[in-house]
Write an enzyme that holds these catalytic residues in place. Structure first.
Site, PDB file in Angstrom:
ATOM      1  N   CYS A   5       0.838  -1.183   0.000  1.00  0.00           N
ATOM      2  CA  CYS A   5       0.000   0.000   0.000  1.00  0.00           C
ATOM      3  C   CYS A   5       0.876   1.238   0.000  1.00  0.00           C
ATOM      4  CB  CYS A   5      -0.825   0.021   1.280  1.00  0.00           C
ATOM      5  SG  CYS A   5      -1.460  -1.581   1.718  1.00  0.00           S
ATOM      6  N   ARG A  30       0.159   2.764  -5.845  1.00  0.00           N
ATOM      7  CA  ARG A  30       0.534   1.657  -4.966  1.00  0.00           C
ATOM      8  C   ARG A  30      -0.678   0.832  -4.526  1.00  0.00           C
ATOM      9  NH1 ARG A  30       5.731   2.613  -2.970  1.00  0.00           N
ATOM     10  NH2 ARG A  30       5.416   1.066  -1.352  1.00  0.00           N
ATOM     11  N   TRP A  77      -3.892  -1.848  -1.397  1.00  0.00           N
ATOM     12  CA  TRP A  77      -4.050  -2.872  -2.429  1.00  0.00           C
ATOM     13  C   TRP A  77      -4.028  -4.201  -1.702  1.00  0.00           C
ATOM     14  CZ3 TRP A  77      -1.223  -7.082  -4.281  1.00  0.00           C
ATOM     15  CH2 TRP A  77      -1.555  -7.541  -5.554  1.00  0.00           C
ATOM     16  N   ASN A 103       2.185  -0.453   5.802  1.00  0.00           N
ATOM     17  CA  ASN A 103       2.480  -1.112   4.529  1.00  0.00           C
ATOM     18  C   ASN A 103       3.430  -2.253   4.842  1.00  0.00           C
ATOM     19  OD1 ASN A 103       3.142  -1.775   1.864  1.00  0.00           O
ATOM     20  ND2 ASN A 103       4.721  -0.199   1.746  1.00  0.00           N
ATOM     21  N   GLY A 104       3.049  -3.485   4.463  1.00  0.00           N
ATOM     22  CA  GLY A 104       3.911  -4.635   4.732  1.00  0.00           C
ATOM     23  C   GLY A 104       3.076  -5.807   5.212  1.00  0.00           C
ATOM     24  N   GLU A 483       5.837  -7.545 -24.546  1.00  0.00           N
ATOM     25  CA  GLU A 483       5.485  -6.302 -23.854  1.00  0.00           C
ATOM     26  C   GLU A 483       4.229  -5.666 -24.462  1.00  0.00           C
ATOM     27  OE1 GLU A 483       6.060  -4.965 -21.188  1.00  0.00           O
ATOM     28  OE2 GLU A 483       5.567  -2.858 -21.448  1.00  0.00           O
ATOM     29  N   LYS A 487       0.893  -4.962 -22.234  1.00  0.00           N
ATOM     30  CA  LYS A 487       0.319  -3.618 -22.076  1.00  0.00           C
ATOM     31  C   LYS A 487      -1.152  -3.618 -22.450  1.00  0.00           C
ATOM     32  CE  LYS A 487       2.549  -2.010 -20.405  1.00  0.00           C
ATOM     33  NZ  LYS A 487       3.689  -1.831 -19.575  1.00  0.00           N
ATOM     34  N   GLU A 490      -3.274  -5.487 -19.824  1.00  0.00           N
ATOM     35  CA  GLU A 490      -3.283  -4.774 -18.561  1.00  0.00           C
ATOM     36  C   GLU A 490      -4.267  -3.594 -18.548  1.00  0.00           C
ATOM     37  OE1 GLU A 490       0.610  -3.369 -16.046  1.00  0.00           O
ATOM     38  OE2 GLU A 490       0.684  -3.271 -18.204  1.00  0.00           O
ATOM     39  N   HIS A 506       3.888 -23.418 -34.845  1.00  0.00           N
ATOM     40  CA  HIS A 506       3.989 -24.634 -34.025  1.00  0.00           C
ATOM     41  C   HIS A 506       2.826 -24.762 -33.043  1.00  0.00           C
ATOM     42  CE1 HIS A 506       7.879 -25.571 -35.699  1.00  0.00           C
ATOM     43  NE2 HIS A 506       8.279 -24.332 -35.445  1.00  0.00           N
ATOM     44  N   LYS A 603       1.165  -0.744  -8.831  1.00  0.00           N
ATOM     45  CA  LYS A 603       2.441  -0.566  -9.512  1.00  0.00           C
ATOM     46  C   LYS A 603       3.589  -1.276  -8.821  1.00  0.00           C
ATOM     47  CE  LYS A 603       5.032   2.733 -12.121  1.00  0.00           C
ATOM     48  NZ  LYS A 603       4.713   1.984 -13.338  1.00  0.00           N
TER      49      LYS A 603
HETATM   50  C1  F6R Z   1       3.499  -3.612 -16.244  1.00  0.00           C
HETATM   51  C2  F6R Z   1       4.139  -3.338 -14.978  1.00  0.00           C
HETATM   52  C3  F6R Z   1       4.597  -4.495 -14.164  1.00  0.00           C
HETATM   53  C4  F6R Z   1       5.992  -4.205 -13.599  1.00  0.00           C
HETATM   54  C5  F6R Z   1       6.447  -5.337 -12.671  1.00  0.00           C
HETATM   55  C6  F6R Z   1       7.839  -5.116 -12.147  1.00  0.00           C
HETATM   56  O1  F6R Z   1       3.118  -2.454 -16.898  1.00  0.00           O
HETATM   57  O2  F6R Z   1       4.295  -2.222 -14.593  1.00  0.00           O
HETATM   58  O3  F6R Z   1       4.589  -5.661 -14.910  1.00  0.00           O
HETATM   59  O4  F6R Z   1       6.881  -4.084 -14.667  1.00  0.00           O
HETATM   60  O5  F6R Z   1       5.547  -5.428 -11.596  1.00  0.00           O
HETATM   61  O6  F6R Z   1       7.956  -3.918 -11.451  1.00  0.00           O
HETATM   62  P1  F6R Z   1       9.375  -3.268 -11.168  1.00  0.00           P
HETATM   63  O7  F6R Z   1       9.955  -2.887 -12.469  1.00  0.00           O
HETATM   64  O8  F6R Z   1       9.091  -2.098 -10.287  1.00  0.00           O
HETATM   65  O9  F6R Z   1      10.191  -4.317 -10.494  1.00  0.00           O
END
Ligand code: F6R
Length: 608
Positions: A5, A30, A77, A103-104, A483, A487, A490, A506, A603
């Protein structure tokens, strides 16, 4: 219940509730399942919390008279257990004299809960956090010293925490960190605490990054930092070079849109002082000529978008004659590849706080393997724990979907690859011959060209209702295909998959129909082979979108072209990825998705 969080706190401000809400809005990346604040004034502690986004909390607060110049806030979260008003933070003790945000994970919360319940405490949520205010209230009853009671509480907790606490009648916020980030912001006659700097960037750029076992008491006119035993610790103050605009959307509808458009600046920052096209040289302040002597193989560990950047980087290193592999961090931990004295494990992580990546890096360190963090956050756990750190300099990224940091990661890994190849293979000049340095300098302008001329709004209108989307590419474009699919999934919630182009035949080809657009990513390497794969899908009536230079043979056979300017083939994938970011953005916008806060995601994933 496990949470990751954002927490925030401020002391000495006049509009405490408003300032806390500003902080929470800037921390919503977060988590955004529920949010709450606790305000403390002469009359006691007032808590207001709501399920849902910070906007719901704003509404709730506007109808209350809650005031006070000391406050704490939280945005959550949850990983299991439903988001609800009861589970939202702050949590309080039985009498409401103590309020806590966390947070934790308090790992021994089950035992503590049983113990407290047996002594008559009534816990009203399913959270691990709620044991903290109840314990603290008990210890407060036994002593006159709040800090002593707080330390005693901390000593009872197993697990990880960043905690901020207000106590009735006290003119301070009590805070502590163990394994979760916590930053102190220093203002004029006011102080702030937060999981991350953007929460208080509007008010100050002077910060102290607290470290594990630090215990802080923060008042309007000062702060004290001690360890768990009560001994004073000295933490140095730094000034962050972010500006308040970094934490605001400005003219953009979404942070993701803003951050896609920040890529030219981010890329300039990534290479500034590192790449000299005239001298044909790459240098990184973080490393000397011999820094990588003895390195024989490189194992990247990362998650999500950062994993795709690592896969891209591993390909660039392999091309330079370096043994390099990319691993999903969560898999690396359960199945670590063999390492030797010459192994370097590189964690690629925007936040530097991702639990899976940290676990992989710690696993490597426990086997005495050298570690390097490639990260965006200077103060992050990864940067602090690894033997070395290399920064991607992208500036804060707030949209949950990573965009500019992918580009900056790849460029930084390209620089690292060149340095490693000089050191490992004793081979200087390959990149120079290929004009990579010149291309790196021209890359921001190429991104600008895409941003100014992209056909993605039209292509998104044409294909947004598709049954599925496929992305194919070879070599570095394989990472971009993965990627591009991530994206789209997501932020638009549409089904999408990325494949190495040669693999389609395949198996996945069975899914290809006229209702499945295929995005073919061409980098200028292997384009003829990719064109053959494109012919295979066209023969099954699938519409093809080439993400390619208009000169590429792939563009000739496509229904649509998302054009990328001519560049070095090592960098073409970055440009293609910008087009795919824009495509996902426009599809999600047409489908009216909450682009910056996709459902179920956050995030910074600080749980394994
Ligand atoms: C996708 C995204 C996540 C992060 C992943 C790793 O858009 O943001 O897939 O890339 O959670 O996060 P970091 O780079 O902070 O370790």
């Amino acid at each position: 219940m496990v949470t990751m969080c954002g927490i925030t706190a401020c002391v000495g401000r006049e509009q405490t509730a408003d300032d806390l809400l500003t902080g929470l809005q800037n921390l919503e990346y977060r988590g955004y399942d529920s949010a709450g604040v606790a305000l403390q004034n002469g009359d006691g502690v007032t808590v207001c919390k709501r399920e849902g986004e910070v906007s719901s909390l704003c509404e709730a607060l506007s109808t209350t008279q809650a005031g006070g110049d000391i406050g704490i806030g939280h945005t959550r979260w949850s990983t299991h257990g439903p988001p609800s008003d009861a589970n939202a933070h702050p949590h309080t003790d039985c009498t409401g004299q103590v309020a806590v945000v966390h947070n934790g994970i308090i790992e021994n919360h089950g035992d503590l809960r049983s113990e407290l319940t047996a002594r008559g405490h009534k816990l009203t949520s399913e959270t691990d956090t709620e044991v903290v205010p109840h314990l603290l209230a008990e210890y407060l009853a036994e002593t006159d010293s709040t800090i002593a009671a707080f330390r005693k509480t901390l000593r009872r907790l197993d697990g990880s925490y960043a905690l901020a606490v207000v106590v009735e009648g006290e003119d301070a916020v009590y805070a502590a960190r163990a394994g979760s980030p916590l930053v102190l912001g220093i203002g004029e006659d006011s102080h702030f605490l937060s999981s991350d700097v953007p929460a208080f960037l509007e008010f100050t750029d002077r910060v102290i990054y607290l470290e594990d076992s630090d215990v802080a008491v923060v008042r309007d006119d000062g702060y004290e930092i001690t360890d768990l035993a009560g001994d004073s610790v000295d933490r140095s103050e730094t000034t962050v070079d972010w500006v308040p605009e970094d934490a605001r959307k400005g003219e953009h509808d979404h942070f993701m849109h803003k951050e896609i458009h920040e890529q030219p600046t981010a890329l300039r920052q990534a290479v500034r002082g590192r790449v000299d096209p005239d001298a044909g040289d790459v240098s990184l302040d973080e490393f000397g000529v011999d820094s990588f002597a003895g390195v024989e193989d490189v194992q990247f560990v990362a998650c999500g978008t950062s994993y795709h950047a690592a896969l891209y980087g591993a390909q660039l290193l392999t091309d330079r004659g370096i043994r390099a592999t990319a691993h999903l961090a969560s898999e690396f931990v359960v199945n670590p590849p063999p390492a030797t004295e010459g192994t370097l494990v590189v964690g690629v992580t925007q936040s530097g706080e991702t639990a899976d990546t940290l676990a992989a890096l710690r696993d490597a360190a426990s086997r005495d393997v050298r570690t390097l963090a490639v990260t965006n956050v200077v103060s992050s756990t990864a940067a602090r724990e690894c033997d070395d750190a290399l920064f991607i300099r992208a500036g804060p990224e707030i949209g949950v979907a990573a965009t500019k940091t992918f580009s900056s990661q790849v460029v930084t890994l390209a620089c690292l690859g060149t340095l490693l190849s000089e050191s490992i293979t004793d081979r200087k000049g390959r990149a120079e011959e290929d004009n990579l340095y010149t291309a790196l300098h021209a890359l921001p302008d190429a991104v600008d060209t895409i941003l100014g001329q992209t056909a993605t709004p039209n292509v998104a209108r044409r294909f947004r209702e598709s049954e599925s989307h496929f992305f194919i590419g070879r070599h570095t474009a394989h990472a971009v295909a993965l990627e591009g699919a991530l994206k789209l999934k997501e932020i638009s919630y549409e089904h999408a998959e990325g494949f190495p182009a040669g693999e389609l035949k395949h198996g996945p080809l069975a899914l290809v129909t006229e209702r499945t657009p295929v995005f073919a990513i061409a980098t200028g390497r292997n384009d003829e082979k990719l064109r053959s794969n494109v012919e295979e899908v066209r023969a099954r009536s699938a519409p093809v979108i080439a993400v390619a230079s208009p000169e590429s043979p792939v563009a000739d056979v496509a229904d649509e072209v998302l054009a990328i300017p001519e560049t070095h083939p090592d960098l073409a994938g970055i440009l293609a990825n910008v087009q795919l970011q824009l495509y996902s953005y426009h599809v999600a916008a047409l489908l009216d998705r909450p682009i910056d806060k996709p459902r179920n995601l956050a995030k910074s994933v600080t749980v394994e």
